[in-house]
Write a protein that holds these residues in place. Sequence first.
Motif, PDB file in Angstrom:
ATOM      1  N   ILE A 241      -6.538  11.169  -9.817  1.00 45.62           N
ATOM      2  CA  ILE A 241      -7.842  10.686 -10.269  1.00 45.62           C
ATOM      3  C   ILE A 241      -8.614   9.940  -9.184  1.00 45.62           C
ATOM      4  O   ILE A 241      -9.830   9.790  -9.286  1.00 45.62           O
ATOM      5  CB  ILE A 241      -7.693   9.788 -11.517  1.00 45.62           C
ATOM      6  N   ILE A 242      -7.918   9.459  -8.159  1.00 45.37           N
ATOM      7  CA  ILE A 242      -8.592   8.814  -7.031  1.00 45.37           C
ATOM      8  C   ILE A 242      -8.026   9.435  -5.746  1.00 45.37           C
ATOM      9  O   ILE A 242      -7.217   8.817  -5.032  1.00 45.37           O
ATOM     10  CB  ILE A 242      -8.394   7.285  -7.019  1.00 45.37           C
ATOM     11  N   PRO A 243      -8.417  10.650  -5.440  1.00 45.51           N
ATOM     12  CA  PRO A 243      -7.804  11.353  -4.295  1.00 45.51           C
ATOM     13  C   PRO A 243      -8.042  10.670  -2.951  1.00 45.51           C
ATOM     14  O   PRO A 243      -7.267  10.879  -2.012  1.00 45.51           O
ATOM     15  CB  PRO A 243      -8.468  12.738  -4.345  1.00 45.51           C
ATOM     16  N   ARG A 244      -9.088   9.860  -2.835  1.00 44.20           N
ATOM     17  CA  ARG A 244      -9.380   9.197  -1.554  1.00 44.20           C
ATOM     18  C   ARG A 244      -8.710   7.826  -1.437  1.00 44.20           C
ATOM     19  O   ARG A 244      -8.935   7.116  -0.454  1.00 44.20           O
ATOM     20  CB  ARG A 244     -10.885   9.046  -1.372  1.00 44.20           C
ATOM     21  N   LEU A 245      -7.913   7.453  -2.406  1.00 41.78           N
ATOM     22  CA  LEU A 245      -7.215   6.174  -2.354  1.00 41.78           C
ATOM     23  C   LEU A 245      -6.290   6.124  -1.144  1.00 41.78           C
ATOM     24  O   LEU A 245      -5.546   7.074  -0.880  1.00 41.78           O
ATOM     25  CB  LEU A 245      -6.394   5.972  -3.637  1.00 41.78           C
ATOM     26  N   SER A 246      -6.324   5.032  -0.401  1.00 39.40           N
ATOM     27  CA  SER A 246      -5.437   4.857   0.753  1.00 39.40           C
ATOM     28  C   SER A 246      -4.051   4.435   0.277  1.00 39.40           C
ATOM     29  O   SER A 246      -3.850   3.304  -0.162  1.00 39.40           O
ATOM     30  CB  SER A 246      -6.008   3.792   1.691  1.00 39.40           C
ATOM     31  N   SER A 247      -3.111   5.365   0.361  1.00 36.70           N
ATOM     32  CA  SER A 247      -1.740   5.053  -0.060  1.00 36.70           C
ATOM     33  C   SER A 247      -1.156   3.929   0.782  1.00 36.70           C
ATOM     34  O   SER A 247      -0.458   3.046   0.261  1.00 36.70           O
ATOM     35  CB  SER A 247      -0.862   6.299   0.050  1.00 36.70           C
ATOM     36  N   ARG A 248      -1.448   3.948   2.072  1.00 34.89           N
ATOM     37  CA  ARG A 248      -0.910   2.915   2.960  1.00 34.89           C
ATOM     38  C   ARG A 248      -1.376   1.526   2.527  1.00 34.89           C
ATOM     39  O   ARG A 248      -0.574   0.599   2.419  1.00 34.89           O
ATOM     40  CB  ARG A 248      -1.364   3.193   4.394  1.00 34.89           C
ATOM     41  N   ASP A 249      -2.678   1.404   2.264  1.00 31.08           N
ATOM     42  CA  ASP A 249      -3.207   0.096   1.857  1.00 31.08           C
ATOM     43  C   ASP A 249      -2.653  -0.336   0.505  1.00 31.08           C
ATOM     44  O   ASP A 249      -2.304  -1.500   0.303  1.00 31.08           O
ATOM     45  CB  ASP A 249      -4.739   0.153   1.792  1.00 31.08           C
ATOM     46  N   TRP A 250      -2.592   0.609  -0.433  1.00 32.75           N
ATOM     47  CA  TRP A 250      -2.128   0.278  -1.785  1.00 32.75           C
ATOM     48  C   TRP A 250      -0.680  -0.190  -1.767  1.00 32.75           C
ATOM     49  O   TRP A 250      -0.326  -1.190  -2.397  1.00 32.75           O
ATOM     50  CB  TRP A 250      -2.287   1.497  -2.691  1.00 32.75           C
ATOM     51  N   ILE A 251       0.162   0.539  -1.042  1.00 30.65           N
ATOM     52  CA  ILE A 251       1.578   0.162  -0.959  1.00 30.65           C
ATOM     53  C   ILE A 251       1.729  -1.189  -0.269  1.00 30.65           C
ATOM     54  O   ILE A 251       2.525  -2.035  -0.694  1.00 30.65           O
ATOM     55  CB  ILE A 251       2.381   1.250  -0.228  1.00 30.65           C
ATOM     56  N   ALA A 252       0.945  -1.416   0.792  1.00 30.89           N
ATOM     57  CA  ALA A 252       1.047  -2.668   1.543  1.00 30.89           C
ATOM     58  C   ALA A 252       0.667  -3.872   0.682  1.00 30.89           C
ATOM     59  O   ALA A 252       1.397  -4.881   0.645  1.00 30.89           O
ATOM     60  CB  ALA A 252       0.166  -2.609   2.785  1.00 30.89           C
ATOM     61  N   VAL A 253      -0.455  -3.779  -0.030  1.00 30.84           N
ATOM     62  CA  VAL A 253      -0.882  -4.939  -0.834  1.00 30.84           C
ATOM     63  C   VAL A 253       0.045  -5.152  -2.023  1.00 30.84           C
ATOM     64  O   VAL A 253       0.254  -6.297  -2.461  1.00 30.84           O
ATOM     65  CB  VAL A 253      -2.355  -4.806  -1.307  1.00 30.84           C
ATOM     66  N   THR A 254       0.603  -4.075  -2.556  1.00 32.21           N
ATOM     67  CA  THR A 254       1.550  -4.218  -3.673  1.00 32.21           C
ATOM     68  C   THR A 254       2.825  -4.906  -3.205  1.00 32.21           C
ATOM     69  O   THR A 254       3.360  -5.795  -3.884  1.00 32.21           O
ATOM     70  CB  THR A 254       1.875  -2.845  -4.287  1.00 32.21           C
ATOM     71  N   ALA A 255       3.321  -4.517  -2.030  1.00 32.23           N
ATOM     72  CA  ALA A 255       4.512  -5.164  -1.471  1.00 32.23           C
ATOM     73  C   ALA A 255       4.241  -6.634  -1.162  1.00 32.23           C
ATOM     74  O   ALA A 255       5.078  -7.501  -1.457  1.00 32.23           O
ATOM     75  CB  ALA A 255       4.959  -4.426  -0.208  1.00 32.23           C
ATOM     76  N   LEU A 256       3.080  -6.933  -0.594  1.00 33.24           N
ATOM     77  CA  LEU A 256       2.736  -8.325  -0.289  1.00 33.24           C
ATOM     78  C   LEU A 256       2.604  -9.157  -1.561  1.00 33.24           C
ATOM     79  O   LEU A 256       3.030 -10.317  -1.602  1.00 33.24           O
ATOM     80  CB  LEU A 256       1.432  -8.374   0.521  1.00 33.24           C
ATOM     81  N   GLY A 257       1.997  -8.567  -2.593  1.00 33.79           N
ATOM     82  CA  GLY A 257       1.887  -9.274  -3.872  1.00 33.79           C
ATOM     83  C   GLY A 257       3.254  -9.587  -4.452  1.00 33.79           C
ATOM     84  O   GLY A 257       3.482 -10.686  -4.983  1.00 33.79           O
ATOM     85  N   ALA A 258       4.172  -8.637  -4.343  1.00 33.92           N
ATOM     86  CA  ALA A 258       5.525  -8.859  -4.853  1.00 33.92           C
ATOM     87  C   ALA A 258       6.248  -9.936  -4.050  1.00 33.92           C
ATOM     88  O   ALA A 258       6.963 -10.773  -4.614  1.00 33.92           O
ATOM     89  CB  ALA A 258       6.316  -7.551  -4.822  1.00 33.92           C
ATOM     90  N   VAL A 259       6.068  -9.932  -2.730  1.00 34.74           N
ATOM     91  CA  VAL A 259       6.671 -10.964  -1.878  1.00 34.74           C
ATOM     92  C   VAL A 259       6.150 -12.343  -2.278  1.00 34.74           C
ATOM     93  O   VAL A 259       6.920 -13.310  -2.388  1.00 34.74           O
ATOM     94  CB  VAL A 259       6.379 -10.681  -0.395  1.00 34.74           C
ATOM     95  N   PHE A 260       4.849 -12.440  -2.521  1.00 33.23           N
ATOM     96  CA  PHE A 260       4.272 -13.719  -2.945  1.00 33.23           C
ATOM     97  C   PHE A 260       4.877 -14.167  -4.273  1.00 33.23           C
ATOM     98  O   PHE A 260       5.274 -15.331  -4.435  1.00 33.23           O
ATOM     99  CB  PHE A 260       2.756 -13.594  -3.073  1.00 33.23           C
ATOM    100  N   ALA A 261       4.946 -13.252  -5.246  1.00 34.34           N
ATOM    101  CA  ALA A 261       5.479 -13.590  -6.566  1.00 34.34           C
ATOM    102  C   ALA A 261       6.934 -14.050  -6.474  1.00 34.34           C
ATOM    103  O   ALA A 261       7.324 -15.058  -7.092  1.00 34.34           O
ATOM    104  CB  ALA A 261       5.353 -12.394  -7.502  1.00 34.34           C
ATOM    105  N   TRP A 262       7.737 -13.337  -5.721  1.00 30.14           N
ATOM    106  CA  TRP A 262       9.143 -13.708  -5.581  1.00 30.14           C
ATOM    107  C   TRP A 262       9.291 -15.016  -4.810  1.00 30.14           C
ATOM    108  O   TRP A 262      10.201 -15.809  -5.091  1.00 30.14           O
ATOM    109  CB  TRP A 262       9.927 -12.588  -4.897  1.00 30.14           C
ATOM    110  N   SER A 263       8.412 -15.257  -3.850  1.00 31.61           N
ATOM    111  CA  SER A 263       8.464 -16.515  -3.093  1.00 31.61           C
ATOM    112  C   SER A 263       8.201 -17.710  -4.009  1.00 31.61           C
ATOM    113  O   SER A 263       8.907 -18.723  -3.947  1.00 31.61           O
ATOM    114  CB  SER A 263       7.439 -16.494  -1.957  1.00 31.61           C
ATOM    115  N   VAL A 264       7.192 -17.595  -4.851  1.00 29.61           N
ATOM    116  CA  VAL A 264       6.884 -18.673  -5.796  1.00 29.61           C
ATOM    117  C   VAL A 264       8.063 -18.886  -6.740  1.00 29.61           C
ATOM    118  O   VAL A 264       8.458 -20.031  -7.023  1.00 29.61           O
ATOM    119  CB  VAL A 264       5.599 -18.356  -6.585  1.00 29.61           C
ATOM    120  N   ALA A 265       8.630 -17.788  -7.241  1.00 28.47           N
ATOM    121  CA  ALA A 265       9.765 -17.901  -8.163  1.00 28.47           C
ATOM    122  C   ALA A 265      10.962 -18.575  -7.493  1.00 28.47           C
ATOM    123  O   ALA A 265      11.633 -19.433  -8.084  1.00 28.47           O
ATOM    124  CB  ALA A 265      10.151 -16.519  -8.680  1.00 28.47           C
ATOM    125  N   MET A 266      11.235 -18.208  -6.245  1.00 23.17           N
ATOM    126  CA  MET A 266      12.372 -18.796  -5.530  1.00 23.17           C
ATOM    127  C   MET A 266      12.136 -20.274  -5.220  1.00 23.17           C
ATOM    128  O   MET A 266      13.061 -21.091  -5.271  1.00 23.17           O
ATOM    129  CB  MET A 266      12.642 -18.021  -4.235  1.00 23.17           C
TER     130      MET A 266
END
Length: 200
Positions: A63-88
Amino acid sequence: MSTKLTTGVWRAWFVWVTAGEFTGFLAPAITGALTSSGPVLVLAGGIEGAVLGAAQCLALRRIIPRLSSRDWIAVTALGAVFAWSVAMLAVHYGQPLGTLPLAVLLPLAAVAGMGVLLSIGVGQWFVLRRHADHAFRWVWATGIGWCAGLVVFTAFTTPLWQPGEPTALVLLVGAAGGLLMAATMSAITGAALVHLLGKP
């Protein structure tokens, strides 16, 4: 979108994202069963985010063929790192934090909780806003999805995890809870995605 297309988009998202989050969650689940090291768990959380982001890209490419997979994966990983950092940090400093007055502790906990729930959505918003109007709604949708998923995970695992259990049983319960969490989160975010992208 037509009803058939809407159903297809939701189904693809549900299948890919449930599988991706479940697979990614195995990294921190296995790590947590073997060690209590905060930095290692945060790294495992980053792996979880990267796998989740990749799975979401597989669903979004229709549905979004021009979506940058690299950017999406990177920000998702960074968001998860932030969430886990706060939890830890909350776990590591749990005892001294517990001595704070409620007037300080409650707002602090609320801010930290919001940060954990919204971190992935905020990161993904930076990418999604290039392709969808009102993309900031995605932040709240992912927050609700993760909140519901974590509630389901906690409700399932808490009565089953008991002190002194074998590592294999801890992993099995955690994996089952992770699957329920993933399915809950993906069902809610999938519905939000269809609604967000449903209008031209």
